[in-house]
Design an enzyme around this catalytic site. Structure first.
Site, PDB file in Angstrom:
ATOM      1  N   ASP A 141     -50.048  -4.795 -52.003  1.00 47.00           N
ATOM      2  CA  ASP A 141     -50.108  -4.087 -50.720  1.00 47.00           C
ATOM      3  C   ASP A 141     -48.789  -4.234 -49.954  1.00 47.00           C
ATOM      4  O   ASP A 141     -48.085  -5.229 -50.092  1.00 47.00           O
ATOM      5  CB  ASP A 141     -51.258  -4.671 -49.884  1.00 47.00           C
ATOM      6  CG  ASP A 141     -51.563  -3.826 -48.670  1.00 47.00           C
ATOM      7  OD1 ASP A 141     -52.528  -3.038 -48.752  1.00 47.00           O
ATOM      8  OD2 ASP A 141     -50.839  -3.928 -47.649  1.00 47.00           O
ATOM      9  N   SER A 168     -63.492   2.065 -40.830  1.00 52.11           N
ATOM     10  CA  SER A 168     -64.045   0.727 -41.075  1.00 52.11           C
ATOM     11  C   SER A 168     -63.633  -0.276 -40.006  1.00 52.11           C
ATOM     12  O   SER A 168     -64.138  -1.384 -39.973  1.00 52.11           O
ATOM     13  CB  SER A 168     -63.573   0.228 -42.442  1.00 52.11           C
ATOM     14  OG  SER A 168     -62.174  -0.013 -42.416  1.00 52.11           O
ATOM     15  N   THR A 171     -60.003   8.731 -45.045  1.00 54.54           N
ATOM     16  CA  THR A 171     -61.006   9.723 -44.641  1.00 54.54           C
ATOM     17  C   THR A 171     -60.415  11.132 -44.648  1.00 54.54           C
ATOM     18  O   THR A 171     -61.080  12.088 -45.058  1.00 54.54           O
ATOM     19  CB  THR A 171     -61.587   9.370 -43.255  1.00 54.54           C
ATOM     20  OG1 THR A 171     -62.245   8.107 -43.361  1.00 54.54           O
ATOM     21  CG2 THR A 171     -62.589  10.407 -42.782  1.00 54.54           C
ATOM     22  N   HIS A 230     -57.575  -1.312 -46.502  1.00 56.25           N
ATOM     23  CA  HIS A 230     -56.505  -1.344 -47.500  1.00 56.25           C
ATOM     24  C   HIS A 230     -57.062  -1.679 -48.890  1.00 56.25           C
ATOM     25  O   HIS A 230     -56.516  -1.274 -49.901  1.00 56.25           O
ATOM     26  CB  HIS A 230     -55.436  -2.365 -47.113  1.00 56.25           C
ATOM     27  CG  HIS A 230     -54.445  -1.823 -46.128  1.00 56.25           C
ATOM     28  ND1 HIS A 230     -53.098  -1.856 -46.326  1.00 56.25           N
ATOM     29  CD2 HIS A 230     -54.631  -1.188 -44.942  1.00 56.25           C
ATOM     30  CE1 HIS A 230     -52.483  -1.285 -45.316  1.00 56.25           C
ATOM     31  NE2 HIS A 230     -53.404  -0.888 -44.445  1.00 56.25           N
TER      32      HIS A 230
HETATM   33  N1  UDP Z   1     -65.884   4.018 -45.332  1.00 53.11           N
HETATM   34  C1  UDP Z   1     -67.169   4.134 -45.825  1.00 53.11           C
HETATM   35  N2  UDP Z   1     -68.204   3.959 -44.972  1.00 53.11           N
HETATM   36  C2  UDP Z   1     -68.036   3.680 -43.661  1.00 53.11           C
HETATM   37  C3  UDP Z   1     -66.724   3.569 -43.150  1.00 53.11           C
HETATM   38  C4  UDP Z   1     -65.670   3.757 -44.011  1.00 53.11           C
HETATM   39  O1  UDP Z   1     -67.369   4.393 -47.020  1.00 53.11           O
HETATM   40  O2  UDP Z   1     -69.031   3.549 -42.944  1.00 53.11           O
HETATM   41  C5  UDP Z   1     -64.739   4.173 -46.244  1.00 53.11           C
HETATM   42  C6  UDP Z   1     -64.168   5.569 -46.195  1.00 53.11           C
HETATM   43  O3  UDP Z   1     -64.769   6.384 -47.180  1.00 53.11           O
HETATM   44  C7  UDP Z   1     -62.694   5.314 -46.440  1.00 53.11           C
HETATM   45  C8  UDP Z   1     -62.455   3.927 -45.868  1.00 53.11           C
HETATM   46  O4  UDP Z   1     -63.719   3.305 -45.840  1.00 53.11           O
HETATM   47  O5  UDP Z   1     -62.425   5.292 -47.819  1.00 53.11           O
HETATM   48  C9  UDP Z   1     -61.894   3.952 -44.476  1.00 53.11           C
HETATM   49  O6  UDP Z   1     -60.546   4.206 -44.533  1.00 53.11           O
HETATM   50  P1  UDP Z   1     -59.810   5.119 -43.468  1.00 53.11           P
HETATM   51  O7  UDP Z   1     -58.368   5.157 -43.868  1.00 53.11           O
HETATM   52  O8  UDP Z   1     -60.471   6.418 -43.344  1.00 53.11           O
HETATM   53  O9  UDP Z   1     -60.011   4.407 -42.082  1.00 53.11           O
HETATM   54  P2  UDP Z   1     -59.788   2.887 -41.617  1.00 53.11           P
HETATM   55  O10 UDP Z   1     -60.987   2.144 -42.020  1.00 53.11           O
HETATM   56  O11 UDP Z   1     -58.532   2.410 -42.285  1.00 53.11           O
HETATM   57  O12 UDP Z   1     -59.646   2.995 -40.142  1.00 53.11           O
END
Ligand code: UDP
Length: 496
Positions: free
Chosen positions: A124, A294, A376, A21
């Site tokens: 948020d 993440s 993503t 977030h």
């Molecule tokens: N991200 C990154 N490197 C990683 C994992 C995630 O830069 O190894 C970034 C990705 O570019 C995105 C965010 O972290 O902007 C992950 O958000 P997403 O909504 O895709 O997934 P979540 O982490 O919420 O499951």
């Protein structure tokens, strides 16, 4: 400096305590700073490490942006120092204590809203109380939604009409009622809090109420990506909303911005060069990028299936992997797998955190295997890449509907079961199912898929340019906020 900020609007941004977030909301905060607005981001020291580098970069460019740190009361809630976020390594049993810490911080945040004298706050969705705090200060609260318009519309349809209750079984398909298109799901793919009400159901209700009372909401989306759902959502909620995405593209224009995003580590330089060098030896659109965001950790049984699927696919790949705490067979298997694919030059494993924006823009990348995390999805649309979709938790099963059924730029592995972000769940997707989806996406027959992804990528770039939908939304929102400030100043000066 943008002309829109000429009244010296001051803003405060309050992200949630979780990386996924924080990243998009901080990109949004930086966009407001780009538009000449004074920005203060409030967070705790541990959470600031996710983005401080980006803020420092912006500040060195003369933008009016800073972080205001508030210590997390770890000791008070019985947490070890450093546990102050809902992240991949947060033990599930500690989550309630983090919520307790947040509750303790609430008066402190509220005092800061008062002392920093912002003209508006952007907070948020998980800080619903901020709508009342803003009302006391007579300033607008804008809510940040981490999801897509389709996901919010679909969740609203389920809450409103409970179509899942009429399904014959957990795996029986039902239609999401009232949506612009016919979309089907199963009960197992719904979040648990929608299937059987719990504390989280109550929290989500509170969030929805707070959204209705807010000035409006901000989404990391753009009009051409999900226009029908944007209109639908605004209609059913009766609120204002602005899609100002792709925020990753807009806020991170230089390579230095892209590299600084997230857990950028100085000592990573070498490793970064490693993946970069490796990728640069590969043909255009030939490499798969495999990542699950993440917050996810798979059990070893699942990691083994992924490894076999990747190997059997014959495609080159970058796989962002996280180890589990347990040692044993699985860990040994992964070590050997890494050694093997390194030698054959077929694969590159990145442990922990990958510079995703930099990787996705590399011409060698030909598609993703993704959990459909909303950020993503937007980032891969921006990069013009098709996706193998494998939703896991949160609103990811709805996002899969957008990618596969609406936009038709994805191929599903056929994941059947929603699980919580901090649980393994019971489903293990088999190597054959992962492999089939990869095969279809990377095949020559998927030309149409690629063409549509490319068209959307062009639309994403247009959205943030002068005259584009996200650009217009940003300008319009800032104009309204200026207007509010102006009429308040007017009222004050005309009050005897
Ligand atoms: N991200 C990154 N490197 C990683 C994992 C995630 O830069 O190894 C970034 C990705 O570019 C995105 C965010 O972290 O902007 C992950 O958000 P997403 O909504 O895709 O997934 P979540 O982490 O919420 O499951």
């Amino acid at each position: 400096m943008g002309k829109e900020g000429e009244l010296n609007l001051k803003s405060v941004f309050l992200p949630f305590l979780s990386t996924s977030h924080i990243i998009p909301l901080v990109d949004m905060a930086r966009l407001f700073a780009i538009h000449g607005i004074d920005v203060t981001i409030i967070t705790t020291p541990g959470n600031a490490t996710v983005f401080q580098k980006s803020v420092d970069l912006d500040s060195s460019r003369g933008r009016s942006i800073r972080t205001h740190l508030v210590n997390f009361p770890a000791a008070q809630v019985g947490l070890p120092p450093g546990i102050e976020a809902f992240n991949v390594d947060t033990p599930p049993e500690m989550a309630p204590r983090i919520y307790m810490g947040l509750a303790i911080l609430q008066p402190c945040f509220e005092q800061l809203f008062h002392d920093l004298r912002p003209d508006f706050i952007v907070t948020d969705m998980f800080h619903p109380w901020t709508v009342e705090a803003a009302a006391k200060l007579r300033i607008p609260r804008i809510m940040f939604h981490g999801a897509s318009y389709l996901a919010r519309s679909a969740a609203h349809a389920v809450e409103q009409y409970a179509p899942h209750l009429a399904a014959k079984s957990d795996s029986d398909r039902f239609v999401l009622p009232g949506l612009p298109e016919r979309l089907e799901m199963t009960r197992l793919q719904l979040p648990d809090w929608l299937r059987s009400p719990n504390q989280y159901t109550e929290l989500m209700k509170t969030i929805k109420e707070s959204e209705k009372k807010s000035y409006g909401s901000l989404f990391n989306s753009f009009y051409d990506l999900e226009s029908a759902y944007y209109e639908h959502y605004k209609g059913v909620m009766g609120t204002k909303s602005w899609g100002i995405g792709p925020v990753s593209l807009w806020a991170n224009q230089d390579a230095s911005d892209k590299a600084a995003r997230g857990y950028a580590k100085e000592e990573d330089e070498e490793e970064e060069e490693g993946w970069h060098k490796w990728l640069n030896t590969k043909a255009k659109s030939s490499v798969l990028y495999v990542s699950f965001g993440s917050m996810n950790k798979f059990p070893y049984s699942q990691l083994v299936e992924i490894a076999h699927a990747l190997e059997d696919s014959g495609k080159d790949f970058i796989w962002v992997v996280r180890k589990n705490d347990g040692v044993g067979e699985g860990e040994k298997f992964l070590e050997e797998f890494e050694k093997k694919v390194k030698e054959s030059k077929k694969g590159y494993l990145i442990w922990g955190w990958a510079p995703q924006l930099l990787i996705l823009e590399n011409p060698a990348i030909g598609g993703l295997v993704t959990h459909c995390g909303w950020n993503t999805v937007v980032e891969s649309v921006n990069a013009g890449l098709p996706m193998v979709t494998w939703p896991l938790f949160a609103e990811q099963f709805y996002n899969e509907k957008l990618v596969v059924d609406v936009l038709k730029i994805g191929v599903s592995v056929g994941a059947k079961e929603w699980r919580n972000w901090n649980q393994f769940g019971s489903e293990v997707v088999k190597r054959e199912d992962i492999g089939n989806a990869i095969g279809v996406m990377m095949s020559e027959e998927s030309e149409e898929l690629r063409r549509r992804a490319k068209t959307l990528s062009d639309a994403a770039k247009r959205a943030i340019q002068n005259g584009g939908s996200s650009h217009n939304n940003m300008k319009e929102l800032i104009r309204e906020l200026n207007q509010i400030k102006l009429s308040k100043a007017h009222q004050t000066s005309s009050t005897p």
